[in-house]
Design a protein around this motif. Structure first.
Motif, mmCIF file in Angstrom:
data_model
loop_
_atom_site.group_PDB
_atom_site.id
_atom_site.type_symbol
_atom_site.label_atom_id
_atom_site.label_comp_id
_atom_site.label_asym_id
_atom_site.label_seq_id
_atom_site.Cartn_x
_atom_site.Cartn_y
_atom_site.Cartn_z
ATOM 1 N N ALA A 39 0.841 -1.193 0.000
ATOM 2 C CA ALA A 39 0.000 0.000 0.000
ATOM 3 C C ALA A 39 0.874 1.240 0.000
ATOM 4 O O ALA A 39 2.070 1.194 0.314
ATOM 5 C CB ALA A 39 -0.912 0.001 1.225
ATOM 6 N N LEU A 40 0.272 2.365 -0.368
ATOM 7 C CA LEU A 40 0.892 3.681 -0.252
ATOM 8 C C LEU A 40 0.348 4.332 1.012
ATOM 9 O O LEU A 40 -0.854 4.247 1.290
ATOM 10 C CB LEU A 40 0.559 4.543 -1.461
ATOM 11 C CG LEU A 40 1.089 4.052 -2.811
ATOM 12 C CD1 LEU A 40 0.400 4.798 -3.950
ATOM 13 C CD2 LEU A 40 2.596 4.224 -2.889
ATOM 14 N N GLY A 41 1.220 4.984 1.784
ATOM 15 C CA GLY A 41 0.755 5.567 3.033
ATOM 16 C C GLY A 41 1.415 6.898 3.355
ATOM 17 O O GLY A 41 2.569 7.139 3.000
ATOM 18 N N CYS A 42 0.654 7.760 4.051
ATOM 19 C CA CYS A 42 1.186 9.033 4.539
ATOM 20 C C CYS A 42 0.381 9.438 5.772
ATOM 21 O O CYS A 42 -0.607 8.795 6.125
ATOM 22 C CB CYS A 42 1.126 10.112 3.456
ATOM 23 S SG CYS A 42 -0.547 10.603 2.957
ATOM 24 N N ARG A 43 0.805 10.512 6.424
ATOM 25 C CA ARG A 43 0.058 11.023 7.573
ATOM 26 C C ARG A 43 -1.293 11.577 7.118
ATOM 27 O O ARG A 43 -1.437 12.056 5.992
ATOM 28 C CB ARG A 43 0.837 12.126 8.282
ATOM 29 C CG ARG A 43 2.013 11.647 9.098
ATOM 30 C CD ARG A 43 2.677 12.788 9.842
ATOM 31 N NE ARG A 43 1.759 13.395 10.801
ATOM 32 C CZ ARG A 43 1.295 14.646 10.712
ATOM 33 N NH1 ARG A 43 1.664 15.415 9.715
ATOM 34 N NH2 ARG A 43 0.473 15.117 11.617
ATOM 35 N N ILE A 44 -2.267 11.542 8.019
ATOM 36 C CA ILE A 44 -3.617 12.026 7.700
ATOM 37 C C ILE A 44 -3.594 13.480 7.251
ATOM 38 O O ILE A 44 -4.297 13.864 6.322
ATOM 39 C CB ILE A 44 -4.547 11.868 8.921
ATOM 40 C CG1 ILE A 44 -4.749 10.386 9.248
ATOM 41 C CG2 ILE A 44 -5.899 12.530 8.666
ATOM 42 C CD1 ILE A 44 -5.543 10.152 10.514
ATOM 43 N N GLY A 45 -2.761 14.300 7.902
ATOM 44 C CA GLY A 45 -2.741 15.721 7.595
ATOM 45 C C GLY A 45 -1.852 16.113 6.431
ATOM 46 O O GLY A 45 -1.684 17.307 6.154
ATOM 47 N N ASN A 46 -1.319 15.129 5.724
ATOM 48 C CA ASN A 46 -0.379 15.403 4.634
ATOM 49 C C ASN A 46 -1.138 15.604 3.317
ATOM 50 O O ASN A 46 -1.367 14.663 2.562
ATOM 51 C CB ASN A 46 0.612 14.240 4.523
ATOM 52 C CG ASN A 46 1.672 14.451 3.465
ATOM 53 O OD1 ASN A 46 1.638 15.426 2.717
ATOM 54 N ND2 ASN A 46 2.619 13.533 3.388
ATOM 55 N N ALA A 47 -1.518 16.851 3.050
ATOM 56 C CA ALA A 47 -2.319 17.148 1.854
ATOM 57 C C ALA A 47 -1.557 16.819 0.573
ATOM 58 O O ALA A 47 -2.130 16.292 -0.387
ATOM 59 C CB ALA A 47 -2.744 18.613 1.863
ATOM 60 N N SER A 48 -0.254 17.122 0.537
ATOM 61 C CA SER A 48 0.521 16.829 -0.674
ATOM 62 C C SER A 48 0.667 15.316 -0.870
ATOM 63 O O SER A 48 0.712 14.833 -2.004
ATOM 64 C CB SER A 48 1.902 17.481 -0.596
ATOM 65 O OG SER A 48 2.683 16.916 0.441
ATOM 66 N N GLY A 49 0.719 14.558 0.239
ATOM 67 C CA GLY A 49 0.795 13.105 0.140
ATOM 68 C C GLY A 49 -0.453 12.517 -0.499
ATOM 69 O O GLY A 49 -0.372 11.588 -1.315
ATOM 70 N N ILE A 50 -1.604 13.069 -0.135
ATOM 71 C CA ILE A 50 -2.866 12.626 -0.731
ATOM 72 C C ILE A 50 -2.854 12.886 -2.240
ATOM 73 O O ILE A 50 -3.230 12.023 -3.041
ATOM 74 C CB ILE A 50 -4.055 13.356 -0.070
ATOM 75 C CG1 ILE A 50 -4.125 13.013 1.414
ATOM 76 C CG2 ILE A 50 -5.371 12.996 -0.761
ATOM 77 C CD1 ILE A 50 -5.035 13.915 2.214
ATOM 78 N N ASP A 51 -2.390 14.073 -2.621
ATOM 79 C CA ASP A 51 -2.316 14.415 -4.048
ATOM 80 C C ASP A 51 -1.353 13.482 -4.784
ATOM 81 O O ASP A 51 -1.608 13.078 -5.931
ATOM 82 C CB ASP A 51 -1.867 15.865 -4.223
ATOM 83 C CG ASP A 51 -2.918 16.862 -3.762
ATOM 84 O OD1 ASP A 51 -4.110 16.491 -3.698
ATOM 85 O OD2 ASP A 51 -2.545 18.021 -3.460
ATOM 86 N N ARG A 52 -0.257 13.126 -4.124
ATOM 87 C CA ARG A 52 0.716 12.237 -4.753
ATOM 88 C C ARG A 52 0.140 10.839 -4.956
ATOM 89 O O ARG A 52 0.386 10.200 -5.987
ATOM 90 C CB ARG A 52 1.993 12.176 -3.905
ATOM 91 C CG ARG A 52 2.781 13.477 -3.947
ATOM 92 C CD ARG A 52 3.846 13.528 -2.878
ATOM 93 N NE ARG A 52 4.938 12.582 -3.151
ATOM 94 C CZ ARG A 52 5.924 12.354 -2.287
ATOM 95 N NH1 ARG A 52 5.945 12.974 -1.113
ATOM 96 N NH2 ARG A 52 6.882 11.508 -2.607
ATOM 97 N N ILE A 53 -0.637 10.358 -3.982
ATOM 98 C CA ILE A 53 -1.292 9.054 -4.134
ATOM 99 C C ILE A 53 -2.279 9.104 -5.306
ATOM 100 O O ILE A 53 -2.330 8.195 -6.131
ATOM 101 C CB ILE A 53 -2.021 8.641 -2.836
ATOM 102 C CG1 ILE A 53 -1.010 8.355 -1.719
ATOM 103 C CG2 ILE A 53 -2.895 7.402 -3.076
ATOM 104 C CD1 ILE A 53 -1.642 8.089 -0.364
ATOM 105 N N ARG A 54 -3.050 10.185 -5.382
ATOM 106 C CA ARG A 54 -3.991 10.338 -6.502
ATOM 107 C C ARG A 54 -3.260 10.321 -7.839
ATOM 108 O O ARG A 54 -3.710 9.700 -8.803
ATOM 109 C CB ARG A 54 -4.776 11.637 -6.359
ATOM 110 C CG ARG A 54 -5.804 11.663 -5.239
ATOM 111 C CD ARG A 54 -6.699 12.888 -5.372
ATOM 112 N NE ARG A 54 -7.556 13.068 -4.229
ATOM 113 C CZ ARG A 54 -8.713 12.418 -4.051
ATOM 114 N NH1 ARG A 54 -9.117 11.540 -4.946
ATOM 115 N NH2 ARG A 54 -9.457 12.649 -2.981
ATOM 116 N N ASP A 55 -2.111 11.004 -7.893
ATOM 117 C CA ASP A 55 -1.347 11.065 -9.140
ATOM 118 C C ASP A 55 -0.786 9.700 -9.518
ATOM 119 O O ASP A 55 -0.858 9.288 -10.685
ATOM 120 C CB ASP A 55 -0.191 12.072 -9.002
ATOM 121 C CG ASP A 55 -0.674 13.513 -8.980
ATOM 122 O OD1 ASP A 55 -1.834 13.756 -9.377
ATOM 123 O OD2 ASP A 55 0.106 14.391 -8.561
#
Length: 206
Positions: A39-55
């Protein structure tokens, strides 16, 4: 370039886990093994991490992200659970299930399904994931490492490092991981609805 961590599957080295969590706390994105697949994972508050997962995964706005929780007490802070749902989820965790449930106010709006205000939650039965969550002290935002136009998730740490070297900040390798993602159960409206049959036995929810 992603850092590569070779971690023991049953007794993960504390120093390596500490370094991984340091990357997460610095708003990094990791590829890590679970009890179902990578899986891909990041902290809940990491907005850029969410965008990176989407990308990386080419995900749309309707995708259900998952909060990977250490235990049931932590899970209960982020989703609304009545007594019936409590018993059903409690009996199936830890394990290879993801549950879709109404989110509490603890969950950032950008993680919610845009119409239903729900979020996915799970408690994995994997020593490496559990060690990361224990050190992190909060759930990890997660999504199956399934690349666009591919039918199965990647299973080898070295291959993930090779293919996503400039897309993630760390790859945790604890041996070959499975290819079957979690079984997804929607409990947001009371009656269980099986959205995806995966690694967890769906029969208890049929």
């Amino acid at each position: 370039m992603a850092k590569y961590f070779d971690v023991h599957p049953d007794n993960p080295q504390p120093r390596a886990i500490g370094q991984v969590v340091g990357i997460l706390n610095d708003d990094g994105l990791i590829a890590y093994p679970t009890d179902s697949c990578y899986a891909l994972g990041c902290r809940i508050g990491n907005a850029s991490g969410i965008d990176r997962i989407r990308d990386i995964r080419h995900l749309g706005a309707g995708h259900h992200f998952t909060l990977v929780c250490r235990d049931f007490a932590q899970l209960g802070q982020f989703v609304q659970i009545n007594n019936v749902v409590f018993r059903a989820v409690k009996a199936a965790t830890p394990g290879s299930y993801t549950f879709i449930l109404p989110a509490t106010r603890e969950v950032p709006r950008r993680l919610l399904h845009p119409k239903k205000k729900t979020v996915g939650v799970r408690i994995p039965e994997n020593a490496v994931t559990q060690a990361i969550l224990a050190e992190l002290g909060e759930p990890m935002l997660s999504s199956t490492l399934l690349l666009p136009d591919e039918e199965e998730p990647l299973t080898q740490g070295w291959e993930i490092k090779e293919r996503l070297d400039h897309a993630v900040d760390a790859v945790i390798d604890s041996g070959e991981c499975g290819t079957v993602p979690t079984t997804v159960i929607d409990l947001s409206e009371g009656e269980p609805r099986i959205l995806r049959v995966g690694a967890g036995d769906p029969s208890r929810f049929e």
